[in-house]
Write a protein that holds these residues in place. Structure first.
Motif, short mmCIF file in Angstrom:
data_model
loop_
_atom_site.label_atom_id
_atom_site.label_comp_id
_atom_site.label_asym_id
_atom_site.label_seq_id
_atom_site.Cartn_x
_atom_site.Cartn_y
_atom_site.Cartn_z
N ASN A 119 -3.07 13.70 -4.26
CA ASN A 119 -4.08 13.85 -3.21
C ASN A 119 -4.32 15.33 -2.98
O ASN A 119 -3.53 16.01 -2.34
CB ASN A 119 -3.61 13.18 -1.91
CG ASN A 119 -4.64 13.26 -0.81
OD1 ASN A 119 -5.68 13.90 -0.95
ND2 ASN A 119 -4.35 12.60 0.30
N HIS A 140 -12.58 11.94 -1.93
CA HIS A 140 -11.26 11.99 -1.29
C HIS A 140 -10.32 13.06 -1.85
O HIS A 140 -9.21 13.22 -1.33
CB HIS A 140 -10.57 10.63 -1.41
CG HIS A 140 -11.38 9.50 -0.87
ND1 HIS A 140 -11.54 9.26 0.47
CD2 HIS A 140 -12.11 8.54 -1.51
CE1 HIS A 140 -12.31 8.19 0.65
NE2 HIS A 140 -12.68 7.75 -0.54
N THR A 168 -4.23 0.86 -2.56
CA THR A 168 -3.96 -0.55 -2.33
C THR A 168 -3.99 -1.33 -3.65
O THR A 168 -4.53 -0.84 -4.66
CB THR A 168 -4.99 -1.16 -1.36
OG1 THR A 168 -6.30 -0.95 -1.90
CG2 THR A 168 -4.88 -0.50 0.01
N PRO A 193 -4.91 11.94 4.57
CA PRO A 193 -4.10 10.93 3.86
C PRO A 193 -5.02 9.94 3.14
O PRO A 193 -6.15 9.68 3.57
CB PRO A 193 -3.33 10.23 4.99
CG PRO A 193 -3.31 11.22 6.10
CD PRO A 193 -4.61 11.97 6.00
N PHE A 194 -4.52 9.41 2.02
CA PHE A 194 -5.30 8.46 1.23
C PHE A 194 -4.42 7.26 0.90
O PHE A 194 -3.30 7.42 0.43
CB PHE A 194 -5.81 9.11 -0.06
CG PHE A 194 -6.66 8.19 -0.89
CD1 PHE A 194 -7.99 7.99 -0.57
CD2 PHE A 194 -6.12 7.53 -1.98
CE1 PHE A 194 -8.78 7.13 -1.33
CE2 PHE A 194 -6.90 6.68 -2.74
CZ PHE A 194 -8.23 6.47 -2.41
N GLU A 195 -4.94 6.06 1.15
CA GLU A 195 -4.16 4.85 0.92
C GLU A 195 -4.56 4.20 -0.41
O GLU A 195 -5.74 3.95 -0.66
CB GLU A 195 -4.37 3.86 2.06
CG GLU A 195 -3.48 2.64 1.93
CD GLU A 195 -3.59 1.71 3.12
OE1 GLU A 195 -2.66 1.71 3.95
OE2 GLU A 195 -4.62 1.01 3.22
N PRO A 217 0.83 -1.21 0.00
CA PRO A 217 0.00 0.00 0.00
C PRO A 217 0.87 1.26 0.00
O PRO A 217 1.96 1.28 0.58
CB PRO A 217 -0.80 -0.11 1.30
CG PRO A 217 -0.82 -1.57 1.60
CD PRO A 217 0.50 -2.09 1.13
N ILE A 218 0.37 2.30 -0.67
CA ILE A 218 1.03 3.60 -0.71
C ILE A 218 0.08 4.61 -0.08
O ILE A 218 -1.08 4.70 -0.50
CB ILE A 218 1.37 4.02 -2.15
CG1 ILE A 218 2.42 3.07 -2.75
CG2 ILE A 218 1.85 5.46 -2.21
CD1 ILE A 218 2.73 3.34 -4.20
N THR A 219 0.57 5.34 0.90
CA THR A 219 -0.25 6.37 1.53
C THR A 219 0.18 7.73 1.01
O THR A 219 1.35 8.11 1.15
CB THR A 219 -0.13 6.33 3.06
OG1 THR A 219 -0.57 5.05 3.51
CG2 THR A 219 -1.00 7.41 3.70
N LEU A 220 -0.76 8.42 0.38
CA LEU A 220 -0.51 9.77 -0.13
C LEU A 220 -0.96 10.79 0.91
O LEU A 220 -2.15 10.85 1.24
CB LEU A 220 -1.29 10.02 -1.41
CG LEU A 220 -0.79 9.41 -2.70
CD1 LEU A 220 -1.73 9.77 -3.85
CD2 LEU A 220 0.60 9.87 -3.00
N PRO A 221 -0.05 11.62 1.41
CA PRO A 221 -0.48 12.68 2.32
C PRO A 221 -1.18 13.78 1.53
O PRO A 221 -1.07 13.84 0.30
CB PRO A 221 0.85 13.19 2.89
CG PRO A 221 1.85 12.92 1.80
CD PRO A 221 1.39 11.64 1.14
#
Length: 151
Positions: A103, A78, A112, A108-110, A41-45
């Motif tokens: 984003n 989002h 997946t 934050p948005f994950e 998973p990548i979390t975008l701030p």
């Protein structure tokens, strides 16, 4: 009325194994969903950007481009968008199809594996030639720029 179809040759890359190929969610959809082939998973701030792999390399039909556009649900819920929208995949590109995701939201948005992150629209391409002239045909708008039509 059914839209005409074109075949897109696709090569699945190792990190794209197990994911569905791009597909139309409904019969009347113009765009086909593109999936994230992330291995973690990548979390975008908020304000963050990332290049998201699809795990696919493609060969478009001659005279066509693939326009890559945001998904409206992700944008509304989002603030997830594509900063270069619409992105253009040229018919002669053979590298991996990757999506620049941003984003623009406030949380934050994950992202997946297998998430529908963008949509692709196959579109015909017209080529232009430029002809230098001394004058241009007159119009009612003339040189009026931004906001000049009053609408």
């Amino acid at each position: 009325m059914t839209a005409p179809t074109r075949t897109i040759a696709v090569r699945r890359l190792p990190h794209g194994e197990g994911l569905d190929l791009p597909a139309y969610a409904t019969e009347g959809a113009a765009g086909m969903d593109l999936l994230a082939a992330v291995t973690e998973p990548i979390t975008l701030p908020p304000g963050g950007r990332a290049l998201i792999p699809t795990g696919l390399a493609i060969a478009l039909p001659p005279g066509h481009e693939l326009q890559v556009r945001p998904r409206s649900g992700l944008a509304l819920k989002h603030g997830i968008t594509l900063p270069n929208s619409p992105g253009t995949i040229d018919e002669d590109y053979r590298g991996e199809l990757q999506i620049i995701v941003m984003n623009a939201g406030d949380a934050p948005f994950e992202i997946t594996r297998g998430m529908r992150i963008a949509q692709g629209v196959l579109a015909p391409v017209l080529r232009a030639t430029w002809e230098e002239v001394d004058t241009l045909p007159e119009t009612m708008r003339a040189q009026g720029g931004f906001g000049s039509t009053g609408h």
